[in-house]
Design a protein around this motif. Structure first.
Motif, PDB file in Angstrom:
ATOM      1  N   TRP A 279       1.087  -1.518  -0.086  1.00 33.06           N
ATOM      2  CA  TRP A 279      -0.075   0.008  -0.375  1.00 33.06           C
ATOM      3  C   TRP A 279       0.977   0.905   0.180  1.00 33.06           C
ATOM      4  O   TRP A 279       0.928   2.387  -0.675  1.00 33.06           O
ATOM      5  CB  TRP A 279      -0.782  -0.087   1.104  1.00 33.06           C
ATOM      6  CG  TRP A 279      -2.108   1.364   0.856  1.00 33.06           C
ATOM      7  CD1 TRP A 279      -1.911   2.916   1.681  1.00 33.06           C
ATOM      8  CD2 TRP A 279      -2.446   1.226   0.360  1.00 33.06           C
ATOM      9  NE1 TRP A 279      -2.538   3.302   1.679  1.00 33.06           N
ATOM     10  CE2 TRP A 279      -3.419   3.088   0.745  1.00 33.06           C
ATOM     11  CE3 TRP A 279      -3.426   0.998  -0.818  1.00 33.06           C
ATOM     12  CZ2 TRP A 279      -4.526   3.230   0.017  1.00 33.06           C
ATOM     13  CZ3 TRP A 279      -4.279   1.939  -1.099  1.00 33.06           C
ATOM     14  CH2 TRP A 279      -4.821   3.281  -1.466  1.00 33.06           C
ATOM     15  N   TYR A 280       1.784   1.438   1.047  1.00 36.32           N
ATOM     16  CA  TYR A 280       2.954   2.567   0.835  1.00 36.32           C
ATOM     17  C   TYR A 280       3.615   2.634   0.243  1.00 36.32           C
ATOM     18  O   TYR A 280       4.293   3.612   0.506  1.00 36.32           O
ATOM     19  CB  TYR A 280       3.164   2.289   2.683  1.00 36.32           C
ATOM     20  CG  TYR A 280       1.607   3.438   3.998  1.00 36.32           C
ATOM     21  CD1 TYR A 280       1.327   3.910   3.615  1.00 36.32           C
ATOM     22  CD2 TYR A 280       1.636   2.392   4.548  1.00 36.32           C
ATOM     23  CE1 TYR A 280       0.141   4.596   4.659  1.00 36.32           C
ATOM     24  CE2 TYR A 280       0.630   1.970   5.253  1.00 36.32           C
ATOM     25  CZ  TYR A 280      -0.228   3.153   5.053  1.00 36.32           C
ATOM     26  OH  TYR A 280      -1.558   3.899   6.302  1.00 36.32           O
ATOM     27  N   LEU A 281       3.952   1.599  -1.024  1.00 37.56           N
ATOM     28  CA  LEU A 281       5.106   1.496  -1.925  1.00 37.56           C
ATOM     29  C   LEU A 281       4.303   1.725  -3.093  1.00 37.56           C
ATOM     30  O   LEU A 281       5.014   1.811  -4.308  1.00 37.56           O
ATOM     31  CB  LEU A 281       5.712   0.455  -2.066  1.00 37.56           C
ATOM     32  CG  LEU A 281       7.182   1.007  -0.635  1.00 37.56           C
ATOM     33  CD1 LEU A 281       7.888   0.016  -0.454  1.00 37.56           C
ATOM     34  CD2 LEU A 281       7.843   2.445  -0.230  1.00 37.56           C
ATOM     35  N   ARG A 282       2.828   1.859  -3.342  1.00 36.46           N
ATOM     36  CA  ARG A 282       2.647   1.512  -4.495  1.00 36.46           C
ATOM     37  C   ARG A 282       2.445   2.976  -5.780  1.00 36.46           C
ATOM     38  O   ARG A 282       2.951   3.947  -4.677  1.00 36.46           O
ATOM     39  CB  ARG A 282       0.631   0.922  -4.340  1.00 36.46           C
ATOM     40  CG  ARG A 282      -0.006   2.664  -3.890  1.00 36.46           C
ATOM     41  CD  ARG A 282      -1.057   2.780  -2.942  1.00 36.46           C
ATOM     42  NE  ARG A 282      -1.917   3.987  -3.239  1.00 36.46           N
ATOM     43  CZ  ARG A 282      -1.944   5.003  -2.368  1.00 36.46           C
ATOM     44  NH1 ARG A 282      -1.048   4.494  -0.754  1.00 36.46           N
ATOM     45  NH2 ARG A 282      -2.107   5.012  -2.135  1.00 36.46           N
ATOM     46  N   ALA A 283       2.242   2.568  -6.255  1.00 33.70           N
ATOM     47  CA  ALA A 283       1.972   3.097  -7.624  1.00 33.70           C
ATOM     48  C   ALA A 283       0.168   4.202  -7.238  1.00 33.70           C
ATOM     49  O   ALA A 283      -0.598   3.470  -6.682  1.00 33.70           O
ATOM     50  CB  ALA A 283       2.740   2.540  -9.460  1.00 33.70           C
ATOM     51  N   PRO A 284       0.631   4.958  -7.973  1.00 40.00           N
ATOM     52  CA  PRO A 284      -1.014   6.156  -7.854  1.00 40.00           C
ATOM     53  C   PRO A 284      -1.890   5.688  -8.827  1.00 40.00           C
ATOM     54  O   PRO A 284      -1.826   4.538 -10.058  1.00 40.00           O
ATOM     55  CB  PRO A 284      -0.414   7.659  -8.725  1.00 40.00           C
ATOM     56  CG  PRO A 284       0.619   7.885  -8.738  1.00 40.00           C
ATOM     57  CD  PRO A 284       1.185   6.046  -8.766  1.00 40.00           C
ATOM     58  N   ASN A 285      -2.789   5.011  -7.774  1.00 38.55           N
ATOM     59  CA  ASN A 285      -4.422   4.104  -8.469  1.00 38.55           C
ATOM     60  C   ASN A 285      -5.257   5.394  -8.783  1.00 38.55           C
ATOM     61  O   ASN A 285      -5.189   6.048  -9.205  1.00 38.55           O
ATOM     62  CB  ASN A 285      -4.971   3.474  -7.316  1.00 38.55           C
ATOM     63  CG  ASN A 285      -5.188   4.300  -6.186  1.00 38.55           C
ATOM     64  OD1 ASN A 285      -5.154   5.824  -6.237  1.00 38.55           O
ATOM     65  ND2 ASN A 285      -5.562   3.680  -4.614  1.00 38.55           N
ATOM     66  N   GLU A 286      -6.569   5.300  -9.443  1.00 37.73           N
ATOM     67  CA  GLU A 286      -7.071   5.657 -10.687  1.00 37.73           C
ATOM     68  C   GLU A 286      -7.110   7.815  -9.457  1.00 37.73           C
ATOM     69  O   GLU A 286      -7.571   8.573 -10.168  1.00 37.73           O
ATOM     70  CB  GLU A 286      -8.411   5.536 -10.585  1.00 37.73           C
ATOM     71  CG  GLU A 286      -9.143   6.615 -11.623  1.00 37.73           C
ATOM     72  CD  GLU A 286      -9.924   5.073 -12.365  1.00 37.73           C
ATOM     73  OE1 GLU A 286     -11.442   6.092 -13.203  1.00 37.73           O
ATOM     74  OE2 GLU A 286     -10.119   3.759 -12.605  1.00 37.73           O
ATOM     75  N   ALA A 287      -7.972   7.412  -8.504  1.00 37.85           N
ATOM     76  CA  ALA A 287      -8.450   7.756  -7.331  1.00 37.85           C
ATOM     77  C   ALA A 287      -7.781   8.493  -6.894  1.00 37.85           C
ATOM     78  O   ALA A 287      -7.415  10.591  -6.820  1.00 37.85           O
ATOM     79  CB  ALA A 287      -9.272   7.465  -6.187  1.00 37.85           C
ATOM     80  N   ASP A 288      -6.312   8.791  -7.330  1.00 38.02           N
ATOM     81  CA  ASP A 288      -4.262   8.929  -6.435  1.00 38.02           C
ATOM     82  C   ASP A 288      -4.361  10.494  -8.175  1.00 38.02           C
ATOM     83  O   ASP A 288      -3.538  11.190  -7.581  1.00 38.02           O
ATOM     84  CB  ASP A 288      -3.342   7.965  -6.590  1.00 38.02           C
ATOM     85  CG  ASP A 288      -3.388   7.224  -5.031  1.00 38.02           C
ATOM     86  OD1 ASP A 288      -3.891   7.665  -4.060  1.00 38.02           O
ATOM     87  OD2 ASP A 288      -3.141   6.328  -5.390  1.00 38.02           O
ATOM     88  N   ILE A 289      -4.320   9.525  -9.316  1.00 40.06           N
ATOM     89  CA  ILE A 289      -4.025   9.899 -10.340  1.00 40.06           C
ATOM     90  C   ILE A 289      -5.136  11.392 -10.359  1.00 40.06           C
ATOM     91  O   ILE A 289      -5.038  12.890 -10.810  1.00 40.06           O
ATOM     92  CB  ILE A 289      -4.048   8.974 -11.342  1.00 40.06           C
ATOM     93  CG1 ILE A 289      -2.815   8.402 -11.510  1.00 40.06           C
ATOM     94  CG2 ILE A 289      -4.143   9.936 -13.072  1.00 40.06           C
ATOM     95  CD1 ILE A 289      -2.630   7.220 -12.643  1.00 40.06           C
ATOM     96  N   SER A 290      -5.919  11.117 -10.221  1.00 41.64           N
ATOM     97  CA  SER A 290      -7.162  11.864 -10.293  1.00 41.64           C
ATOM     98  C   SER A 290      -6.478  13.455  -9.143  1.00 41.64           C
ATOM     99  O   SER A 290      -6.795  14.859  -9.924  1.00 41.64           O
ATOM    100  CB  SER A 290      -8.700  11.565  -9.502  1.00 41.64           C
ATOM    101  OG  SER A 290      -9.486  13.027 -10.271  1.00 41.64           O
ATOM    102  N   GLN A 291      -6.548  13.210  -7.821  1.00 40.83           N
ATOM    103  CA  GLN A 291      -5.914  14.090  -7.066  1.00 40.83           C
ATOM    104  C   GLN A 291      -4.753  14.556  -7.048  1.00 40.83           C
ATOM    105  O   GLN A 291      -5.025  16.117  -7.351  1.00 40.83           O
ATOM    106  CB  GLN A 291      -5.409  13.337  -5.755  1.00 40.83           C
ATOM    107  CG  GLN A 291      -6.753  13.050  -5.206  1.00 40.83           C
ATOM    108  CD  GLN A 291      -7.934  14.009  -4.416  1.00 40.83           C
ATOM    109  OE1 GLN A 291      -7.582  15.340  -4.770  1.00 40.83           O
ATOM    110  NE2 GLN A 291      -8.934  13.567  -3.631  1.00 40.83           N
ATOM    111  N   LEU A 292      -3.791  13.656  -7.709  1.00 44.02           N
ATOM    112  CA  LEU A 292      -2.433  14.664  -7.869  1.00 44.02           C
ATOM    113  C   LEU A 292      -2.536  15.677  -9.752  1.00 44.02           C
ATOM    114  O   LEU A 292      -1.841  16.618  -9.886  1.00 44.02           O
ATOM    115  CB  LEU A 292      -1.443  13.688  -8.540  1.00 44.02           C
ATOM    116  CG  LEU A 292      -1.340  12.416  -7.878  1.00 44.02           C
ATOM    117  CD1 LEU A 292      -0.156  11.284  -8.064  1.00 44.02           C
ATOM    118  CD2 LEU A 292      -0.214  13.501  -6.806  1.00 44.02           C
ATOM    119  N   LEU A 293      -3.872  14.827 -10.585  1.00 38.20           N
ATOM    120  CA  LEU A 293      -4.112  16.149 -11.957  1.00 38.20           C
ATOM    121  C   LEU A 293      -4.949  17.342 -11.066  1.00 38.20           C
ATOM    122  O   LEU A 293      -4.776  18.514 -11.961  1.00 38.20           O
ATOM    123  CB  LEU A 293      -4.725  15.431 -13.137  1.00 38.20           C
ATOM    124  CG  LEU A 293      -4.076  13.997 -13.249  1.00 38.20           C
ATOM    125  CD1 LEU A 293      -4.910  13.444 -14.614  1.00 38.20           C
ATOM    126  CD2 LEU A 293      -3.236  14.620 -14.048  1.00 38.20           C
TER     127      LEU A 293
END
Length: 263
Positions: free
Chosen positions: A19-33
């Motif tokens: 979990w803490y070394l994961r690549a960004p998932n779809e929700a993460d990518i949305s937040q990052l964008l």
């Protein structure tokens, strides 16, 4: 003491690494964008850089392999971090004699993208539509569509403004590693251990605990939700991989110099 440390960091990586070394998932990518667009960089997924960790106990026979411009043995860590200092990508273990481009050539950072296993990224800049996110990077990185670098010797107010904003935002990765070092003394000074597996587990465990702290502190009130959700992971595909033509086409899009110039 040493055996206890080995057991501790290994357990941290095995229990919390997924979990803490994961690549960004779809929700993460949305937040990052969303955060990237607010900062004036639509399509940005973070900042990338390489850090050298001094290896005091490097075996004598390996000194030349691990010694580069620091004039002493080091091990390289490639990092991608976001504004909240969460470390999204950590590729550790490359020889200190390599430069950032050599590390990038060996890095798995774009492997999932090339194989079509990443969440979709869609954004528009100056009327051009893009489907691949990018990282802010320093000048040594290649002119690919996945990197946005500053403008060397910018002329004019517009270019100077872009350069100042880019140089400010790309410092996120340096700040993230600085905070990591301030929290964990073991990665601040020269590492005292011999075997590479232990060194990798130490670094990964510290990054995991760093990300835990970022999560616990509320991600600097930027609105990130790093809590795991049901079905929120990008699952590894066990079916047929994309056709070779599609793979090569995506690979060429990652390294597209024309797109890099447009961005």
């Amino acid at each position: 003491m040493i055996e206890s440390l080995r057991a501790f960091v290994k357990a941290i990586v095995e229990v919390f690494g997924d979990w803490y070394l994961r690549a960004p998932n779809e929700a993460d990518i949305s937040q990052l964008l969303s955060i990237g667009e607010q900062r004036g960089f639509p399509g940005m997924l973070g900042s990338i850089d390489c850090i050298h960790w001094k290896w005091k106990k490097c075996p004598i026979a390996w000194h030349k392999m691990y010694t580069g411009h620091f004039c002493e043995p080091t091990i390289i860590l490639e990092v991608v971090a976001s504004q909240d200092l969460w470390i999204w990508h950590a590729f550790f273990g490359m020889l200190g004699s390599l430069n950032d481009i050599n590390v990038l050539d060996r890095s798995p950072i774009f492997a999932a993208l090339a194989e079509g296993r990443t969440a979709p990224v869609n954004y528009t800049i100056n009327g051009h539509e893009y489907t691949i996110g990018y990282y802010l990077a320093y000048g040594i990185y290649p002119n690919w569509s996945t990197f946005v670098k500053t403008i060397p010797r910018p002329l004019g107010a517009k270019r100077k403004y872009f350069a100042s904003k880019q140089e400010s935002a790309k410092k996120d990765v340096g700040r993230a590693f600085g905070v990591l070092q301030s929290r964990f003394v073991i990665v601040r000074g020269p590492v005292q251990y011999w075997d590479e597996e232990t060194l990798e587990n130490i670094m990964k465990a510290c990054i995991i605990m760093h990300n835990m702290i970022i999560e616990d502190e509320g991600a600097m009130n930027l609105g990130f939700d790093h809590e795991p959700e049901v079905n929120s992971f990008i699952l590894e595909s066990h079916g047929e991989i994309p056709e070779l033509h599609d793979f090569l086409q995506t690979h060429n899009r990652i390294r597209n110099r024309a797109t890099s110039s447009q961005l």
